[in-house]
Design a protein around this motif. Structure first.
Motif, PDB file in Angstrom:
ATOM      1  N   GLN A 153      -4.362  -7.428   8.785  1.00 12.69           N
ATOM      2  CA  GLN A 153      -5.564  -6.855   8.261  1.00 12.69           C
ATOM      3  C   GLN A 153      -6.492  -7.934   7.994  1.00 12.69           C
ATOM      4  O   GLN A 153      -7.732  -7.744   8.303  1.00 12.69           O
ATOM      5  N   THR A 156       0.931  -1.185  -0.099  1.00 14.76           N
ATOM      6  CA  THR A 156      -0.060  -0.046   0.019  1.00 14.76           C
ATOM      7  C   THR A 156       0.990   1.287  -0.151  1.00 14.76           C
ATOM      8  O   THR A 156       2.174   1.273   0.528  1.00 14.76           O
ATOM      9  N   THR A 157       0.389   2.238  -0.505  1.00 13.97           N
ATOM     10  CA  THR A 157       1.179   3.557  -0.757  1.00 13.97           C
ATOM     11  C   THR A 157       0.815   4.503   0.531  1.00 13.97           C
ATOM     12  O   THR A 157       1.634   5.489   0.534  1.00 13.97           O
ATOM     13  N   GLU A 158      -0.352   4.376   1.346  1.00 15.87           N
ATOM     14  CA  GLU A 158      -0.695   5.472   2.175  1.00 15.87           C
ATOM     15  C   GLU A 158       0.495   5.592   3.382  1.00 15.87           C
ATOM     16  O   GLU A 158       0.668   4.442   4.046  1.00 15.87           O
ATOM     17  N   ASP A 159       0.851   6.719   3.502  1.00 13.50           N
ATOM     18  CA  ASP A 159       1.906   6.924   4.699  1.00 13.50           C
ATOM     19  C   ASP A 159       3.200   6.166   4.451  1.00 13.50           C
ATOM     20  O   ASP A 159       3.893   5.818   5.627  1.00 13.50           O
ATOM     21  N   ARG A 160       3.834   5.576   3.414  1.00 10.23           N
ATOM     22  CA  ARG A 160       4.920   4.813   3.273  1.00 10.23           C
ATOM     23  C   ARG A 160       6.021   5.559   2.885  1.00 10.23           C
ATOM     24  O   ARG A 160       6.033   6.459   1.974  1.00 10.23           O
ATOM     25  N   PRO A 190       6.214  -0.870   5.509  1.00 11.39           N
ATOM     26  CA  PRO A 190       4.599  -0.765   6.018  1.00 11.39           C
ATOM     27  C   PRO A 190       5.004  -0.176   7.378  1.00 11.39           C
ATOM     28  O   PRO A 190       6.095  -0.320   8.487  1.00 11.39           O
ATOM     29  N   GLN A 191       4.152   0.416   8.183  1.00 13.32           N
ATOM     30  CA  GLN A 191       3.904   0.793   9.306  1.00 13.32           C
ATOM     31  C   GLN A 191       3.375  -0.552  10.067  1.00 13.32           C
ATOM     32  O   GLN A 191       2.473  -1.052   9.634  1.00 13.32           O
TER      33      GLN A 191
END
Length: 230
Positions: free
Chosen positions: A170, A29-33, A59-60
């Motif tokens: 997840q 995923t690209t969010e906040d990476r 990742p977080q």
């Protein structure tokens, strides 16, 4: 005949098995990476490691904060406190910084060995039974966590394990636990299935990196996955 809850767990297990065997790209995923593209190309690590870090990043994860290191030179100085640490890193050797596990930067740090790209866990100092509350010491006789421990054989393996574990978390969150008023048997069944699913992730980590074995006292990956997936 399966119960509705059992059907949910069966679906979760099927989804986990598929995710752990499919290509990595759909899981990223690209969010906040954090972006490691530029810094990865400056590091003295194998080309495959530079590609994985630059292409996928990190990742977080539960209690893990990735952080791109500023500058091309290694900055971490491990505490080579004894023979255990010397088996993993040389006196005076500096490592690249990938981030830290725990609630703050004072927690253990993830370092990369220049040249071969091994990923190590760094503590400020070894932890022994004397460092825990006295009331707990009888339950942890002989406790010794070295200042330097093994995480992954390569950055590429560390990156892939991290992303697959992130995706697994997840999936595991899709099944709610039994109500507080549910029977003890319902709670036991729930956690038995949950722990079995976590072991699928552990097995995947072992397949990705044979050195990350539960019985290997130098490896912390298995401990992290088991203690932070639930």
């Amino acid at each position: 005949m399966r119960s509705e809850h059992g059907d949910k767990w069966a679906a979760v297990e099927d989804e986990l098995r598929f995710m752990l065997s499919e290509p990595l790209e759909p899981l990223v995923t690209t969010e906040d990476r954090p972006l490691f593209i530029e810094v990865a190309q400056e590091w003295d690590i194998p080309q495959g490691d530079r590609f994985a870090l630059g292409e996928w990043g990190l990742p977080q994860l539960p209690l893990f904060t990735p952080r791109p290191q500023a500058g091309p030179d290694p900055v971490l100085v491990p505490n080579v406190a004894g023979e255990h640490e010397r088996r993993l890193v040389k006196d005076g050797q500096q490592l690249y910084d990938l981030g830290f596990w725990g609630p703050s930067e004072d927690s253990f740090v993830v370092g990369v060995v220049p040249g071969d790209g091994r990923v190590l866990c760094l503590l400020p100092a070894p932890i022994t039974v004397d460092d825990i509350p006295e009331v707990l010491r009888p339950y942890h006789a002989g406790l010794h966590k070295p200042a330097v421990s093994f995480l992954s054989s390569s950055v590429a393996q560390y990156v892939e394990t991290a992303w697959r574990w992130s995706a697994a978390i997840q999936i595991l969150r899709k099944v709610e636990g039994p109500a507080y008023t549910a029977s003890e048997a319902d709670h036991v069944r729930h956690y038995d299935r949950l722990y079995a699913c976590v072991e699928l992730v552990v097995d995947a980590a072992r397949r990705l990196d044979h050195a990350a074995a539960a019985e290997d006292p130098q490896s912390v990956w298995i401990e992290l996955i088991r203690e932070n997936s639930i």
